[in-house]
Enzyme design. Structure first.
Site, PDB file in Angstrom:
ATOM      1  CD  GLU A 199       1.292  45.359  14.902  1.00  0.00           C
ATOM      2  OE1 GLU A 199       2.043  45.653  13.545  1.00  0.00           O
ATOM      3  OE2 GLU A 199       1.643  44.650  15.544  1.00  0.00           O
ATOM      4  CD  GLU A 255      -2.788  42.664  16.667  1.00  0.00           C
ATOM      5  OE1 GLU A 255      -1.695  42.180  15.935  1.00  0.00           O
ATOM      6  OE2 GLU A 255      -2.968  43.604  16.507  1.00  0.00           O
TER       7      GLU A 255
HETATM    8  C1  GLA Z   1      -0.354  42.830  13.535  1.00  0.00           C
HETATM    9  C2  GLA Z   1      -1.521  43.300  13.227  1.00  0.00           C
HETATM   10  C3  GLA Z   1      -2.197  42.567  12.905  1.00  0.00           C
HETATM   11  C4  GLA Z   1      -1.969  41.685  12.304  1.00  0.00           C
HETATM   12  C5  GLA Z   1      -0.961  40.906  12.800  1.00  0.00           C
HETATM   13  C6  GLA Z   1      -0.526  39.385  11.683  1.00  0.00           C
HETATM   14  O1  GLA Z   1       0.278  42.563  14.333  1.00  0.00           O
HETATM   15  O2  GLA Z   1      -1.625  44.926  14.148  1.00  0.00           O
HETATM   16  O3  GLA Z   1      -4.415  42.940  12.423  1.00  0.00           O
HETATM   17  O4  GLA Z   1      -2.042  42.262  11.177  1.00  0.00           O
HETATM   18  O5  GLA Z   1      -0.134  41.769  12.227  1.00  0.00           O
HETATM   19  O6  GLA Z   1      -1.411  38.111  11.540  1.00  0.00           O
END
Ligand code: GLA
Length: 581
Positions: free
Chosen positions: A156, A232
């Site tokens: 991210e 995700e």
């Molecule tokens: C983001 C991050 C993950 C995690 C989620 C929340 O998407 O990429 O590593 O922290 O948020 O759980």
């Protein structure tokens, strides 16, 4: 094309379109003897792939001090055996509610905001680490007969920065180290995140918890071609100390999952099975839109309200998801494996011996140094643990407020040996003014380094100075107690001990008998905050403010017969016993 590839519209195996039905399971959050069971649970839910991050700071706690890098390889082998493909997200930054987002404190300390950029020193450290780590992945790639089908670049990144030179360096570096599997990035489905975090020529995926159609439309604006994937899908969420327990309704989550699959997309459940932040490795957030607000440390459990709960049991969400996935399966889904044994009956363990914190520090801590101004945890080389700061207020002088400026995160303060109060980031001034001369001690504890947002990697400790009235107090003594000092069980056992006293701080030890070992929950009614070890295995932090009120004890940690328990209480102990059930 032979092997696993990213096609024009789909992922492909030997040219045949496949849909990735993946779930996150972090090998470092599950006891190794339970990997097989959890992976079989993923298969039984209808998944064909498992995804894991790799936490750099766990594997390299000090520069060059490498710890069990082979765990990743063993986990990938277990995934292969379970009949799952694997997606690896090696970081170097992973977020994941993990201490410092996986970045080592020995890098974020000296480099500050130069981490996660093209900064030469940062890149050199990442390159060194990847040269050690990547062979675990490379030799287990799909085109070599292994399970690894894809590898992520950063994590991210568009939520953090815009350094394309950095991302390009990582992508080239992975290729250079022999990664032939397709690379990808994952970002929030917002234009600024996708433009900041994507890499030309590398598959872009999106992270979200609902509204798949909207998210994929956003992704399509940036990537008109290529398979769609939600990397995700947040089917649950995590908890912070002092906040409400977070749940996500199973039917609502199943509906959002259905929408993703109806878009023709692939999915990675975040999390399929969350597990536990053993060893005090939980990270922290900062509240507020732009994440500069109050510190919100993460609890020890990473249950995540996931379909497979912290004990490895199927939840209602598991059954709902299984129904959804069954429609996309080639044949009948495997049977759900039997549940691991639970502890046969409740056990109470007396904590018959007590060692005051000062004595623990003398035996297991670093040597005391004296510094002009308070050193940070980073200066003292502490990732997880406590630092005792000491300073003299000169005298005679009348009472003035005493302040720990830039305190992170929490201090128990003693004036001339008497407990004087607790300081926090929001309330860094002692309630009672202090007259001089006086000897002040502050036991400062890190509650977990920030793992997300612009303040990721900020230092811990007294970061702004100790002040009396407006005057800086100089000549600060400091001594560190790293949590991993307790890895030396012989040194812990050799500590002098006395009868325990309720209400105090320090290390409390006891033994208990088990017959019929199995998964359990450990409770410390009346205790305040600290860490627990069973047979030398650190279960993590407990804290009476909740929402988590008991700690998960993996069955394999317990033994038939005699077991040992240690409790390090940093604020105020209750009756000297623990309960397992
Ligand atoms: C983001 C991050 C993950 C995690 C989620 C929340 O998407 O990429 O590593 O922290 O948020 O759980």
């Amino acid at each position: 094309m032979a092997g696993f590839s990213v096609g024009e519209d789909d992922f492909e195996v030997d040219g045949r379109p496949v849909r990735l039905l993946s779930g996150a399971l972090h090998y470092f959050r599950v006891h190794e003897e339970q990997w097989g069971h959890r992976l079989a649970m993923l298969r039984a839910m209808g998944l064909n792939c498992v995804e894991t991050y790799v936490p750099w700071n766990l594997h390299e706690p000090r520069p060059g001090d490498l710890r069990d890098v082979g765990a990743l390889g063993r986990f990938l082998d277990a995934a292969h055996e379970a009949g799952l493909w694997a997606i690896v997200r090696p970081g170097p930054y992973i977020c994941a509610e993990w201490e410092n987002g996986g970045l080592p404190h020995w890098l974020t300390g000296p480099l500050g905001s130069r981490v996660r950029t093209r900064d030469a020193e940062f890149l050199a450290a990442v390159d060194r680490w990847f040269r050690v780590l990547l062979p675990q992945v490379v030799e287990r790639q799909f085109d070599r007969g292994g399970p690894v089908i894809m590898v992520q670049v950063e994590n991210e990144y568009g939520s953090y920065g815009s350094d394309q030179v950095y991302l390009g360096h990582l992508a080239d570096g992975l290729r250079g180290l022999g990664v032939t599997a397709p690379l990808f990035t994952s970002d929030g489905p917002d234009d600024h995140m996708l433009t900041g975090g994507s890499v030309p020529g590398v598959l872009a995926t999106a992270n979200f918890g609902s509204n798949a159609r909207g998210a994929f439309e956003a992704l399509r604006r940036h990537r008109p071609k290529g398979p769609l994937m939600c990397m995700e899908f947040w089917c649950g969420w995590f908890d912070h100390w002092g906040a409400d327990h977070v749940v996500r309704d199973a039917e609502d989550a199943a509906g959002a999952l259905r929408e993703i699959l109806e878009c023709g997309a692939s999915v990675n459940l975040y999390m399929a099975h969350g597990g536990t932040n053993f060893g005090g490795w939980a990270g922290a957030n900062r509240a507020g839109q732009l994440h500069g607000g109050v510190l919100q440390p993460d609890v020890t459990s990473y249950d995540y309200d996931a379909p497979i709960d912290e004990h490895g049991r199927p939840t209602e969400k598991f059954w709902r998801f299984r129904e959804v996935f069954a429609r996309y399966a080639d044949g009948p889904l495997p049977e759900v494996p039997a549940q691991p044994a639970a502890l046969a009956g409740p056990v109470s363990a007396e904590l018959a011996s007590h060692t005051p914190l000062d004595v623990v520090l003398d035996a297991l801590g670093s040597a005391e140094g004296t510094y002009a101004v308070p050193p940070s945890f980073e200066d003292l080389d502490v990732d997880r643990g406590l630092v005792r700061y000491g300073v003299d207020v000169p005298g005679p002088r009348r009472p003035y407020p005493l302040r720990a400026a830039g305190l992170r995160d929490r201090a128990v303060v003693y004036v001339d040996g008497v407990r004087a109060g607790i300081l926090t980031e929001e309330e860094p001034v002692l309630a009672e003014p202090v007259a001089g001369p006086a000897r002040v001690e502050l036991w400062v504890e890190s509650l977990g380094r920030v793992n997300y947002g612009p303040r990721t990697g900020e230092p811990k400790g007294v970061t702004g100075g100790l002040l009396h009235e407006r005057q800086y107090l100089h000549g600060v003594r400091a001594r560190a107690l790293r949590l991993d000092a307790f890895d030396d069980a012989e040194a812990v056992r050799a500590l002098p001990s006395a009868e325990p006293a309720a209400g105090g701080t320090g290390l409390y030890r006891g033994v208990f008998e088990v017959s019929g070992a199995g998964d359990a929950e450990l409770e410390l009614p009346g205790w305040t905050r600290g860490f627990v070890w069973v047979n030398g295995f650190c279960l993590g932090r407990y804290w009476s403010q909740g929402p988590q009120l008991s700690l998960y004890v993996p069955g394999p940690v317990l033994r038939e017969g005699r077991n040992e328990v240690w409790v390090l209480e940093t604020e105020g102990a209750g009756e000297p016993r623990v309960r397992l059930s």
